[in-house]
Structures are given as structure tokens and as C-alpha cells.
Design a protein around this motif. Structure first.
Motif: not given
Length: 188
Positions: A28-36, A38-42, A51-55, A76-84
Motif C-alpha cells: 500500500q505505501p508503495k502504491l501510494l508513491r506510485y500514484v503520486r 504518475r499524477l503530478n499535483g495530486i 489506491v483504496a478503490d483498487v484494493l 500495480y496493473q490495476s492502479v495503472k488502469h485507474k490512473i489512465w
């Protein structure tokens, strides 16, 4: 026979759930860093929401029929899709935690009026609706200058460079837009 199958399925699901919880705690902490990254200014809360929605969705889809071989990679793949999905949205949702560049406060703080009452809130909303309606009646180039300078805080020099228009032209457009807005708002 059926009872044995049901018990076996129950044990398999329980094992998957336990594996999910341990992987989630680790990743989870790694997924949060991954999202931040990929998405500047979030904001932190928006990253946590993604991350919670994906989990939540992955946990709810766990069944005995579809076992995931590498759960961390799947997350990670699910989070990537959520970012897209977020990039595909026409306009990203306004985060109440995002910092307002003018005031330096979170957007949510700007919504709170400690001296406000219901009547003033209704008046503000009605005025906002009337202003929006009036803005839509302006010519597009006048509306663009007015919105950019009054609502977005751009300077005429910035707009001149960005749009390739002389400052005088932009000033006259804004002046005409302001006059028209006053007239339209007074008429209503």
C-alpha cells in the motif's frame, strides 16, 4: 460431497484473503508513491482514494474460480488502469485538499464562510448561476479574456504571449466583456 467442496472453497477463499491482506499491507505505501509519481499535483487524499478503490475492487473480485498468480503485480496493473481512467476523464475532479494558489489554503477552506448564513449562501449561488449564464452569452474571445484574468488570475502580459494577441486588444475585449456582463446582470 457438496459440503466438502463448499468447505474446500471456503478455505481457498480464506487463504486468498489472508494473502491479499499481507500483500496489501506491504504494497500500500508503495502504491501510494506510485500514484503520486504518475499524477503530478495530486493531493494525498486523492492518491489514497485511488489506491483504496483498487484494493476494494480487487478484494471483492476474489473467488475460487479466478486465482491471481502475482497479486502485487496485479495490484500495480490495476492502479495503472485507474490512473489512465483518471486521464480519460473530461475534467479531473476538484480536490478539496488541493492548495489554492491565491490564498495558499486548501480548496475546502475557501468554501467555509464562518460569518455566512443560509441567505448569503443562497445569494452567492444565485449570483454564480447568473454570472455563468451571462458569461455564456459573451462572445468566445471576450469570455476567454474575462475568465482568464478574473477567475484564473492570468495577467494581460501572460495572455498576450500565450495567445499571440496585442495587450491593447485583450484590454479592449475585457472592457467590452465587463460592460456586457454588467448590463446582463442588471437586466436579470
Amino acid at each position: 460431497m457438496m459440503a466438502e467442496n463448499a468447505i474446500e472453497e471456503c478455505f481457498i477463499v480464506r487463504k486468498q484473503q489472508n494473502e491479499f491482506v499481507s500483500v496489501m499491507q506491504k504494497e500500500q505505501p508503495k502504491l501510494l508513491r506510485y500514484v503520486r509519481q504518475r499524477l503530478n499535483g495530486i493531493s494525498a487524499m486523492d492518491a489514497e482514494d485511488i489506491v483504496a478503490d483498487v484494493l476494494f475492487n480487487v478484494y471483492n473480485r476474489m473467488t475460487t474460480d479466478s486465482q491471481v498468480e502475482n497479486l502485487a503485480a496485479y495490484l500495480y496493473q490495476s492502479v495503472k488502469h485507474k490512473i489512465w481512467d483518471r486521464f480519460r476523464q473530461a475534467k479531473p475532479p476538484l480536490s478539496l485538499d488541493a492548495v489554492d494558489q491565491v490564498t495558499g489554503l486548501p480548496q475546502g477552506e475557501n468554501l467555509i464562510d464562518p460569518n455566512g448564513d443560509v441567505e448569503s449562501l443562497v445569494e452567492k449561488k444565485e449570483f454564480a448561476l447568473r454570472l455563468r449564464s451571462a458569461l455564456l452569452k459573451l462572445e468566445p474571445n471576450q469570455r476567454a479574456v474575462w475568465v482568464a484574468t478574473e477567475l484564473e488570475g492570468c495577467t494581460f502580459k501572460e495572455l498576450s504571449l500565450k495567445w499571440g494577441e496585442p495587450i491593447g486588444t485583450l484590454l479592449s475585449r475585457k472592457s467590452r466583456a465587463t460592460q456586457t456582463l454588467r448590463r446582463l446582470l442588471q437586466e436579470e
